[in-house]
Structure formats: C-alpha cells, structure tokens
Motif scaffolding. Structure first.
Motif: not given
Length: 381
Positions: A163-167, A184-187, A193-195, A248-252
């Motif tokens: 559930g970040g900006p992409t989701g 259905i969105l699962v976070h 948008l916790e950022f 979900t987030g991708k690694p640096v």
C-alpha cells in the motif's frame, strides 16, 4: 542554449590571451574529459542528456531504454501509453556512448562491466537507484505491459500486495478503468502511503473505499503458499483473486558496489554517503544521485532530477577549474508528494497543506508529466 550558460563564476566573463571566450574554453576542456554514468533511470538519463553536448559521456545501463517511472501504472491499464514513456536511450542521447550491460566493479580510474568492457573515467556518477528485473529491450518492455493489461482485463478480481504509492496508484488505475472488477489491496502497515503524512493517507484510503476497493491493513500475504488463485494473509484470512501484483519496496541497487573501491562509502542502509555537492564522501571525482544516496528526503522522481541538475553543474564547474567554494550545494527537497488516483483525481501533500480531488488530478493524473519529461529530454511531447 549552451550547457554552460548557468555557470556563475565571475572569472567566466574574461577572455584568455588567445581570444577564447569562457564558453569556448569550457567546451574545449570538456572535449578532453569523460564522464561515465552508471544507471539509466531518472537521474542518469537527465544527467547524461545535460552533459552530452560538452563532454564525452558514456552511459552504462542494463537496458536499452529509459522508462518514465511515474507512468508505468497507467501503462498497465493502457498499454499504448507506454509508447511515449518507454524511450530508447539512443533517441535522446545521440552523442552518448551507450553500453548495455551491468557495472560490476569500480577502480580509481575505470568501471568494469559484466559484458567485459573496461571504461576509463575522469568523472563517475552512480545512479543505479533500486534493483528491479527489467527486460533488455524496449519492445520486450512494451510486451510486458500488453501482457499485464490482458491479465487485468480477463480477471474478475485483482489482488494488490503493498500500500505504498505504487500499490495505491495501481488500485486507482484499475478501479477507474475497470469499475466492475473486485480489487483487494493488502498492506502490512497501519496506514497507506506511510512515506507521507497521515492526512494524505486517510484521503487516499477514503477515495479507494469509495471506489469499492477492499483495503486490508496490518496484514501481509504469503505468496510462497498461494495456489490456484487462493492466497492467505498473515492473520489467516483467505483471499481469492484471479491475478495479483506485488507492489512492495525494491532493494537499493547497491549490492554490486560492495566489491568495489566504494564499499566503505555505503551506510548501514546500503546507500552511498554523499557530501553537500553530491560527491561520494572522500572522493573528488565520483558523484552519486537519486535513491542510492543517503540524502535525507523522501524519494521522489522530481528530486532525483534536481540531483542530476546539481551534479551536472558541478561537473561542468570542475572541468572549468572552479574551486571548491564555487561548487553548487544541493538543498534537500521538502516533503511534497503527488499520488494520482485514477485519471482525474489525486492526493497532494504540500509543506503547508494536504489536498485531494480534482486539483491534484489536474496537476499530475492526466498525462502524468510524460509530455513534460519528454520535452526535458529534447523529444516531442
């Protein structure tokens, strides 16, 4: 406009004994220098484009194209949109040597690639952002979007994990373009948008719920144990969906740096530590820009473009022989963010207020800045 027009050193106003203007001297010096840019994303593409007319630029990237990232979710519901947002590097970098390969090592003078290239540099810029498996060619990338579209189109229900900006943006795109589908969105977090701030999170949640998106917070999905469209959450709930997307987030993208001369320049989060001029700390001729840096700000594309502009200015100044005091300092960006919600609405967080609805939609959601970005790269909108 000459790429050195923005330099402000007073010494540039004088001609030398040979009658050369400051701009002519800059271009003469630039022709002798090589800038190697590793990474062809938001930062690397802008930097290479801004330097290509005045220095010898080499771009090392694993793919043959630049993709405008904030357009990717629209392309999943409208594949033709990607025709403008996925751009071959050669289209906007006619004067740049492009090496399609991964960088694997850095020495004090050279970059080594997985393809066996050894590329000498006078200045090096690391812009590898986040690690993401992407196809090599533009046509392969366009085919991925066509396949995603068909998957969404043929599904009755879609599960989005994250559930970040992409989701959130993907859920909005599907809810608007395919209103009859169950989304259905699962976070795993307590809010979307916790950022950014909680007010923006609440407005995005309210909008999604109004569009009949089912939002499940404080839970994750174990994708390793899914079968035949049946998924289980960390709380034991069962979800049935015809297709799913992981947002979900991708690694640096810094794992390759651990075996190079910059291994001690990575912080505990595996980001490169930079000074106020965006040089890797302790290095005079190596810069880093974008999400791979430890700059304390939210990671947004427009801020990465600012990184590229400051770095381009500083490389030009160094080529001109400018002193340390003349280098431009990067000023961290404010906590401003725009999240699109479908084609006409959005939520925006500004330093003094948070707004949602049609106004943020007018700013971003229509063309998603694709025309503007293409113009910045010297292309037709």
């Amino acid at each position: 406009m000459n790429s050195f027009d923005n330099l402000e050193d007073k010494s540039e106003n004088s001609y030398n004994s040979a009658g050369e203007s400051p701009m002519a001297r800059a271009e003469k010096e630039g022709a002798k220098k090589r800038v190697v840019v590793v990474g062809g994303g938001v930062g690397g593409s802008v930097l290479a484009h801004s330097l290509q007319s005045v220095v010898d630029v080499v771009l090392i990237d694993q793919k043959e194209y630049y993709e405008i990232p904030w357009a990717s979710l629209r392309s999943m519901v409208e594949p033709s949109f990607a025709e403008r947002s996925v751009i071959n590097h050669s289209d906007y970098l006619p004067s740049v040597q492009i090496i399609t390969s991964a960088a694997t090592n850095i020495t004090d003078e050279e970059v080594i690639t997985a393809g066996g290239n050894t590329v000498a540099y006078d200045y090096l810029v690391i812009a590898t952002g986040h690690s993401e498996p992407l196809p090599r060619s533009r046509e392969e990338r366009l085919n991925e979007y066509r396949a995603d579209f068909e998957k969404i189109k043929s599904a009755n229900s879609v599960l989005i994990v994250g559930g970040g900006p992409t989701g959130v943006e993907l859920a909005g795109e599907i809810a608007v373009d395919f209103p009859g589908k169950k989304v259905i969105l699962v976070h795993r977090g307590t809010r979307l948008l916790e950022f950014i701030g909680p007010k923006a999170s609440r407005r995005a949640l309210d909008w999604l719920v109004a569009k009949k998106v089912e939002v499940i917070l404080n839970q994750s999905v174990n994708l390793n144990f899914s079968s035949d469209g049946i998924f289980q959450t960390s709380a034991g709930e069962t979800i049935t969906a015809d297709c799913h997307f992981v947002c979900t987030g991708k690694p640096v993208g810094s794992s390759w740096i651990k075996e190079t001369i910059l291994r001690d320049s990575l912080d505990i989060h595996e980001r490169l530590m930079v000074d106020k001029h965006l040089r890797v700390r302790g290095r005079n001729n190596i810069f880093a820009i974008g999400d791979i840096t430890d700059v304390k700000e939210i990671k947004q594309g427009y801020l990465v473009q600012s990184h590229a502009q400051v770095t381009a200015k500083n490389i030009k100044k160094l080529i001109m022989g400018a002193s340390e005091s003349k280098l431009a300092a990067y000023k961290t960006g404010s906590d401003m963010a725009l999240v699109s919600l479908g084609r006409k609405q959005g939520v925006a967080q500004f330093p003094i207020m948070t707004i949602s609805g049609c106004i943020p939609g007018l700013i971003k959601s229509g063309d998603l800045f694709v025309g503007k970005t293409r113009k910045q790269l010297g292309l037709k909108p």
